[in-house]
Design a protein around this motif. Sequence first.
Motif, PDB file in Angstrom:
ATOM      1  N   GLU A  32       0.821  -1.235   0.000  1.00  0.00           N
ATOM      2  CA  GLU A  32       0.000   0.000   0.000  1.00  0.00           C
ATOM      3  C   GLU A  32       0.845   1.271   0.000  1.00  0.00           C
ATOM      4  OE1 GLU A  32      -2.836  -0.409   3.164  1.00  0.00           O
ATOM      5  OE2 GLU A  32      -4.114  -1.756   1.979  1.00  0.00           O
ATOM      6  N   LYS A  33       2.027   1.224   0.665  1.00  0.00           N
ATOM      7  CA  LYS A  33       2.833   2.445   0.827  1.00  0.00           C
ATOM      8  C   LYS A  33       3.430   2.938  -0.486  1.00  0.00           C
ATOM      9  CE  LYS A  33       4.380   2.070   5.563  1.00  0.00           C
ATOM     10  NZ  LYS A  33       5.265   1.110   6.202  1.00  0.00           N
ATOM     11  N   LYS A  34       4.126   2.069  -1.204  1.00  0.00           N
ATOM     12  CA  LYS A  34       4.873   2.536  -2.388  1.00  0.00           C
ATOM     13  C   LYS A  34       4.458   1.862  -3.694  1.00  0.00           C
ATOM     14  CE  LYS A  34       9.070   3.922   0.018  1.00  0.00           C
ATOM     15  NZ  LYS A  34      10.446   3.520   0.322  1.00  0.00           N
ATOM     16  N   PRO A  83       0.863   3.197  -5.154  1.00  0.00           N
ATOM     17  CA  PRO A  83       0.918   4.539  -5.763  1.00  0.00           C
ATOM     18  C   PRO A  83       1.755   4.579  -7.042  1.00  0.00           C
ATOM     19  CG  PRO A  83       1.298   4.663  -3.386  1.00  0.00           C
ATOM     20  CD  PRO A  83       1.249   3.217  -3.737  1.00  0.00           C
ATOM     21  N   ARG A  91      -0.201   2.941  -9.900  1.00  0.00           N
ATOM     22  CA  ARG A  91      -1.288   3.795 -10.429  1.00  0.00           C
ATOM     23  C   ARG A  91      -0.725   4.761 -11.468  1.00  0.00           C
ATOM     24  NH1 ARG A  91      -4.041   3.968  -5.077  1.00  0.00           N
ATOM     25  NH2 ARG A  91      -5.826   2.605  -5.396  1.00  0.00           N
ATOM     26  N   GLU A  92       0.419   5.372 -11.128  1.00  0.00           N
ATOM     27  CA  GLU A  92       1.076   6.303 -12.073  1.00  0.00           C
ATOM     28  C   GLU A  92       1.452   5.608 -13.386  1.00  0.00           C
ATOM     29  OE1 GLU A  92       4.901   7.883 -10.769  1.00  0.00           O
ATOM     30  OE2 GLU A  92       3.900   8.371  -8.874  1.00  0.00           O
ATOM     31  N   ASN A 109      -9.619  -2.449  -3.110  1.00  0.00           N
ATOM     32  CA  ASN A 109      -8.534  -1.618  -3.629  1.00  0.00           C
ATOM     33  C   ASN A 109      -8.647  -1.574  -5.158  1.00  0.00           C
ATOM     34  OD1 ASN A 109      -6.028  -0.724  -4.615  1.00  0.00           O
ATOM     35  ND2 ASN A 109      -4.992  -1.400  -2.753  1.00  0.00           N
ATOM     36  N   ASN A 119      -6.752  -0.610  -7.405  1.00  0.00           N
ATOM     37  CA  ASN A 119      -5.552  -0.955  -8.180  1.00  0.00           C
ATOM     38  C   ASN A 119      -5.390  -2.481  -8.305  1.00  0.00           C
ATOM     39  OD1 ASN A 119      -2.045  -0.980  -7.943  1.00  0.00           O
ATOM     40  ND2 ASN A 119      -3.116  -0.036  -9.656  1.00  0.00           N
TER      41      ASN A 119
END
Length: 321
Positions: A188-190, A193, A196-197, A276, A278
């Motif tokens: 979840e932390k890195k 995100p 997603r990018e 989630n 993602n």
Amino acid sequence: MDYRYLGNSGLKVSEITYGNWLTHGSQVENDVATQCVRAALDAGITTFDTADAYANGAAEQVLGEALKTERRESLEVFTKVYWPVGPKGVNDVGLSRKHIMEGINASLARLQMDYVDLYQAHRYDHETPLEETIQAFADVVRSGKALYIGVSEWDADQLRRGQELARQAGFSIVSNQPQYSALWRVIEKKVVPASRELGISQIVWSPMAQGVLSGKYEPGKDAPSGSRATDSKGGSQTISRFMDDKTLTAVQRLKPVAEQAGLKMSQLAVAWVLQNDNVASALVGASRPEQVAENVAAAGVKLDKDAMKAIDKALSGVVET
Ligand code: NDP
């Protein structure tokens, strides 16, 4: 069954993927494995995940045999490359061009298929230049032996660099396959995100923490016979990280949360990872066809904020982040 897109690609996958690690060719007899695949197809699962190294090649063989009379266009079949299968020659491991090219041919032969939908780097290879790996994957895609490329357990920086090189080579990495469950939230932390990018989805493994989140292992009691915790061929070892009394006690606190949501604990666990956005698919294993039928009911479930909060409270102190 609901379906989601894999990364920024046009490929749809079922929200539940059936995976055969530790079961096919190992814990589970071949006729039961075939029944599990049948149950998955009957429940609307179209996506199947295996790896060359599972049961030393036997898992791919069992899955290929079980799927061989199905319409190929109606299936998404995923496999992986990295670890050795059989003899361990110096080049039988990692993501060199040689191992990837030999790996895809051997996997297709075991699966009795002309192509796989997704070919995944089972781990990151710190020894082979990433350029070489990505170029080899580009050639596999160009040859038609795999339609899409994914990775497994890559960290955020590895995903960034890999995607940059993949785009230069004319394709995209569409997925990452990490461990993710209500008990194991490290991505979840890195990773999420960054993904997603980058237009990368997660296909998550062990969403039920290998069966632990079904609530069937009670603290201080013997594990049910036939369960993974009693599997001497490898399962009892891999599940042991979740089998301490503190974790098992916390998991029992999920029982009223599941009841309140009108779900079995197994379904609550699988539904949790699918909240989630993602996550494209939850990779669920099964040792019996009844489990498959039970688990697919988690697809399409929406858990409200209160349920999500109650899960966090129940598991407080035992979650890996
Ligand atoms: P799960 O967390 O879904 O655990 C599955 C196991 O839990 C089953 O084999 C069964 O074991 C038990 N179970 C399943 N449903 C129920 C139920 N309804 N009630 C009670 N027990 C149940 O996932 P896995 O750990 O099996 O992993 C799933 C897939 O993920 C693998 O098959 C593989 O495809 C992939 N994977 C990928 C990895 C990677 O490095 N990329 C690593 C590991 C897995 P039993 O009945 O024997 O107790």
